[in-house]
Design an enzyme around this catalytic site. Structure first.
Site, PDB file in Angstrom:
ATOM      1  N   HIS A  96      18.247  -8.536 -13.349  1.00 37.63           N
ATOM      2  CA  HIS A  96      17.321  -7.679 -12.607  1.00 37.63           C
ATOM      3  C   HIS A  96      16.987  -6.379 -13.350  1.00 37.63           C
ATOM      4  O   HIS A  96      16.199  -5.571 -12.869  1.00 37.63           O
ATOM      5  CB  HIS A  96      17.893  -7.358 -11.228  1.00 37.63           C
ATOM      6  CG  HIS A  96      17.853  -8.522 -10.273  1.00 37.63           C
ATOM      7  ND1 HIS A  96      18.322  -9.766 -10.602  1.00 37.63           N
ATOM      8  CD2 HIS A  96      17.389  -8.625  -8.995  1.00 37.63           C
ATOM      9  CE1 HIS A  96      18.164 -10.589  -9.569  1.00 37.63           C
ATOM     10  NE2 HIS A  96      17.592  -9.925  -8.586  1.00 37.63           N
TER      11      HIS A  96
ATOM     12  N   ARG B  25     -10.901  31.132   5.898  1.00 43.61           N
ATOM     13  CA  ARG B  25     -10.769  31.156   7.354  1.00 43.61           C
ATOM     14  C   ARG B  25      -9.890  30.033   7.897  1.00 43.61           C
ATOM     15  O   ARG B  25      -9.193  30.188   8.900  1.00 43.61           O
ATOM     16  CB  ARG B  25     -12.176  31.061   7.970  1.00 43.61           C
ATOM     17  CG  ARG B  25     -12.202  31.379   9.436  1.00 43.61           C
ATOM     18  CD  ARG B  25     -13.566  31.295  10.104  1.00 43.61           C
ATOM     19  NE  ARG B  25     -14.696  30.936   9.292  1.00 43.61           N
ATOM     20  CZ  ARG B  25     -15.713  30.184   9.732  1.00 43.61           C
ATOM     21  NH1 ARG B  25     -15.690  29.684  10.956  1.00 43.61           N
ATOM     22  NH2 ARG B  25     -16.738  29.925   8.955  1.00 43.61           N
TER      23      ARG B  25
ATOM     24  N   TYR C 275      24.528 -15.174   2.380  1.00 45.60           N
ATOM     25  CA  TYR C 275      23.564 -14.799   1.343  1.00 45.60           C
ATOM     26  C   TYR C 275      24.142 -13.758   0.371  1.00 45.60           C
ATOM     27  O   TYR C 275      24.679 -12.734   0.781  1.00 45.60           O
ATOM     28  CB  TYR C 275      22.279 -14.257   1.970  1.00 45.60           C
ATOM     29  CG  TYR C 275      21.315 -13.728   0.922  1.00 45.60           C
ATOM     30  CD1 TYR C 275      20.609 -14.616   0.112  1.00 45.60           C
ATOM     31  CD2 TYR C 275      21.151 -12.360   0.712  1.00 45.60           C
ATOM     32  CE1 TYR C 275      19.751 -14.159  -0.869  1.00 45.60           C
ATOM     33  CE2 TYR C 275      20.297 -11.888  -0.263  1.00 45.60           C
ATOM     34  CZ  TYR C 275      19.595 -12.790  -1.053  1.00 45.60           C
ATOM     35  OH  TYR C 275      18.761 -12.333  -2.037  1.00 45.60           O
TER      36      TYR C 275
ATOM     37  N   TYR D 260     -14.712  28.600   4.812  1.00 46.70           N
ATOM     38  CA  TYR D 260     -13.572  27.840   5.335  1.00 46.70           C
ATOM     39  C   TYR D 260     -12.302  27.986   4.493  1.00 46.70           C
ATOM     40  O   TYR D 260     -11.191  27.952   5.019  1.00 46.70           O
ATOM     41  CB  TYR D 260     -13.920  26.350   5.398  1.00 46.70           C
ATOM     42  CG  TYR D 260     -14.867  25.952   6.510  1.00 46.70           C
ATOM     43  CD1 TYR D 260     -15.412  26.906   7.375  1.00 46.70           C
ATOM     44  CD2 TYR D 260     -15.219  24.625   6.685  1.00 46.70           C
ATOM     45  CE1 TYR D 260     -16.284  26.526   8.384  1.00 46.70           C
ATOM     46  CE2 TYR D 260     -16.091  24.233   7.700  1.00 46.70           C
ATOM     47  CZ  TYR D 260     -16.626  25.195   8.545  1.00 46.70           C
ATOM     48  OH  TYR D 260     -17.476  24.810   9.538  1.00 46.70           O
TER      49      TYR D 260
ATOM     50  N   ASN E 239      20.573  -3.566  -3.965  1.00 48.72           N
ATOM     51  CA  ASN E 239      19.770  -3.630  -2.746  1.00 48.72           C
ATOM     52  C   ASN E 239      19.790  -2.263  -2.085  1.00 48.72           C
ATOM     53  O   ASN E 239      20.852  -1.743  -1.769  1.00 48.72           O
ATOM     54  CB  ASN E 239      20.351  -4.671  -1.781  1.00 48.72           C
ATOM     55  CG  ASN E 239      19.430  -5.866  -1.612  1.00 48.72           C
ATOM     56  OD1 ASN E 239      18.242  -5.758  -1.815  1.00 48.72           O
ATOM     57  ND2 ASN E 239      20.002  -6.997  -1.240  1.00 48.72           N
TER      58      ASN E 239
ATOM     59  N   PHE F 249      16.517  -3.025   3.523  1.00 48.04           N
ATOM     60  CA  PHE F 249      16.173  -2.558   2.176  1.00 48.04           C
ATOM     61  C   PHE F 249      14.676  -2.305   2.027  1.00 48.04           C
ATOM     62  O   PHE F 249      14.228  -1.817   0.988  1.00 48.04           O
ATOM     63  CB  PHE F 249      16.591  -3.625   1.150  1.00 48.04           C
ATOM     64  CG  PHE F 249      16.105  -4.997   1.535  1.00 48.04           C
ATOM     65  CD1 PHE F 249      14.764  -5.326   1.522  1.00 48.04           C
ATOM     66  CD2 PHE F 249      17.011  -5.956   1.974  1.00 48.04           C
ATOM     67  CE1 PHE F 249      14.322  -6.575   1.907  1.00 48.04           C
ATOM     68  CE2 PHE F 249      16.571  -7.220   2.354  1.00 48.04           C
ATOM     69  CZ  PHE F 249      15.222  -7.530   2.319  1.00 48.04           C
TER      70      PHE F 249
ATOM     71  N   GLU G 274       9.904 -13.096  -0.716  1.00 50.25           N
ATOM     72  CA  GLU G 274       9.626 -11.690  -0.419  1.00 50.25           C
ATOM     73  C   GLU G 274       8.109 -11.523  -0.402  1.00 50.25           C
ATOM     74  O   GLU G 274       7.494 -11.102  -1.377  1.00 50.25           O
ATOM     75  CB  GLU G 274      10.317 -10.807  -1.462  1.00 50.25           C
ATOM     76  CG  GLU G 274      11.835 -10.943  -1.373  1.00 50.25           C
ATOM     77  CD  GLU G 274      12.576 -10.554  -2.638  1.00 50.25           C
ATOM     78  OE1 GLU G 274      11.958  -9.931  -3.520  1.00 50.25           O
ATOM     79  OE2 GLU G 274      13.771 -10.871  -2.750  1.00 50.25           O
TER      80      GLU G 274
END
Length: 526
Positions: A88, A287, A58, A284, A200, A332, A417
């Site tokens: 990309h 405290r 791959y 609060y 990646n 990844f 994916e």
């Protein structure tokens, strides 16, 4: 870099958030040793062998994502790697901070230098050149789903390797072509798998997490300091911070915060002045400082722990284990950081939420000696009333940002994916929330300093007195209305520059308070 500072060995030494920041800021130099270079060369040779043999692996001799069954010829494997950077690079939105982009490069070199990625030495050396010469690529902030690596931002980050994209070169934005002309460089020809190895990985998420770790620790420490000043100003009780109480519920963060408050209030005349008062317990927001600040500190510790694992991991795909084993897996995937960043985002928001409640408390006028709205002549003057509107708006905005990005997943890559982390959004949101928290803490600092003034001539402990003096150097006591946004901006500068932390360090050193102090070792301990 100081001559006494030992260079960081990429791929060998243990990387922390603090070290990554030091490399990015130039106080530590990063380099690659001859031993590491041998590992890198060996991994590169394995990839070359795969190409030569022709067995499908791959991303080396196949297409990407849903194109993983498409075989790529030996003649086209290099073109494939160049094309992946181009195709990309689809990021949108404003660019990320230059320092975050530089951190991405630092983190990427460390991961690739471990020798499991098939990267070429020349490629790593070029990335190091960019780091050392402050030629930092322009990276859009949006477009990563945080799963098959931070694909879009990492593609933009490494476009300059092939002569494309833009860079910030020592403060000036220019095209990579202009940079190459100035520096006498040529584009690289990427080898098989190199483009995929570059994009990646989780470096966009992790770089944001590094900044979150730094900013959040500064906010946590300064929130304790400001909270202690508010306790003094409103004459709160010191008993909720006693060690005996927190030993019975020993969360690490809670105990640490309680110890910080005790340390800061030690020797205070203000505390002694009302030791026998009839008030049984405080609201609060005073405290429960150890419980709320402490829970946020526990979240910070969790983030720091997981981030450190990620910084020293290999997060690309496929992984070249050795000449006989290449694994296409899912390292990844950003889920481990996405979830903890969402947790940190919530924890940071709560730090601002309780700070806003203390601001409101300071304005009520229920503490003896402290006037309503922190000003004696009100009516014609509104006092500090509207500052709390701003803190309320910021706290509410943060609540809206707390929806966990990691709770969502939209399938990508034609279903290949089919579960993604959205961790890039987790990181960006966490930083946005922390930016708002810095502003809220600045407003609390101003109101605490104003309330503190009404306790004079009584003195606090030496640290809080010194901090009050420093605030007054920047922002004067207010006895009538003025443009308070100017004061807020000065307060924000104090918080963002970690001024309160530096004062604590200085006073501790001057008065030799370091031994057994809860603050010892806390500062920049990441």
């Amino acid at each position: 870099m100081s001559s006494s500072t030992k260079p960081f060995q990429f791929g060998e030494d243990h990387l922390t958030a603090g070290t990554a920041l030091s490399i990015a800021r130039g106080s530590i130099k990063g380099e690659i040793s001859s031993t590491t270079r041998e590992k890198i060369q060996s991994s590169f040779s394995v990839v070359a062998n795969i190409v030569e043999k022709g067995d499908p692996v791959y991303g080396i001799n196949t297409g990407f994502g849903p194109l993983c069954t498409t075989k790529i010829s030996k003649a086209e494997v290099k073109t494939l790697q160049t094309n992946i950077l181009k195709s990309h690079s689809v990021g949108v939105g404003p660019p990320i901070e230059t320092e975050i982009a530089k951190l991405m490069m630092v983190l990427k070199v460390h991961s690739l230098a471990k020798g499991y990625s098939g990267i070429a030495e020349a490629t790593l050396d070029r990335i190091l050149w960019h780091i050392d010469n402050n030629a930092i690529p322009i990276v859009p902030s949006q477009g990563s789903v945080g799963a098959s690596g931070d694909l879009a931002p990492l593609s933009h980050l490494f476009l300059p390797l092939i002569g494309l994209g833009k860079v910030n070169y020592n403060g000036k934005v220019m095209t990579t072509a202009e940079l190459f002309k100035k520096a006498g460089l040529q584009p690289l020809e990427l080898g098989p798998k190199e483009g995929l190895a570059l994009i990646n990985g989780t470096q966009f998420i992790a770089a944001h997490a590094v900044k979150v770790v730094e900013k959040m620790q500064a906010c946590l420490t300064q929130a304790d300091i400001i909270g202690a000043m508010m306790i003094e100003g409103l004459q709160g009780s010191v008993k909720p911070f006693f060690k005996e109480l927190h030993q019975l519920r020993p969360f690490k963060g809670n105990d640490h915060v309680a110890a910080n408050i005790r340390f800061l209030l030690k020797g205070s005349e203000i505390m002694e002045d009302h030791i026998n008062c009839e008030r049984v317990q405080d609201p609060y927001s005073l405290r429960c400082i150890p419980q709320v600040h402490g829970a946020s500190r526990n979240a910070w510790l969790h983030l720091k722990e997981l981030l450190e694992i990620e910084l020293n991991s290999v997060t690309d795909n496929p992984i070249i284990i050795d000449k006989d084993l290449t694994i296409s897996g899912g390292s990844f995937h950003g889920q481990p950081l996405a979830m903890v960043l969402d947790y940190a985002c919530l924890a940071a928001s709560e730090l601002g939420n309780i700070s806003d409640r203390r601001i409101y408390l300071a304005l009520e006028g229920n503490s003896p000696g402290v006037p309503k709205l922190l000003m004696e002549d009100t009516g014609i003057n509104s006092g500090y009333m509207i500052l709390q509107y701003t803190s309320a708006a910021l706290a509410s905005e943060n609540k809206g940002l707390c929806f966990p990005a990691s709770a969502d997943s939209i399938p990508t890559s034609l279903g290949q994916e089919d579960h993604v982390s959205m961790g890039s959004i987790s990181g960006r949101k966490a930083l946005q929330v922390l930016g708002n928290v810095e502003k809220i803490l600045a407003i609390e600092l101003l109101t605490a300093a104003q309330a503190f003034e009404f306790r004079k001539p009584l003195k606090s402990g030496i640290i809080l007195d010194e901090i009050h003096k420093k605030v007054r150097e920047k922002v004067a006591f207010a006895n009538k209305d003025r443009v308070f946004s100017d004061d807020i901006e000065k307060g924000i500068d104090i918080i963002q520059n970690k001024t309160l932390i530096r004062i604590v360090q200085k006073v501790m050193k001057q008065h030799k308070l370091t031994p057994n102090s809860p603050f010892e070792g806390e500062f920049e301990n990441y």
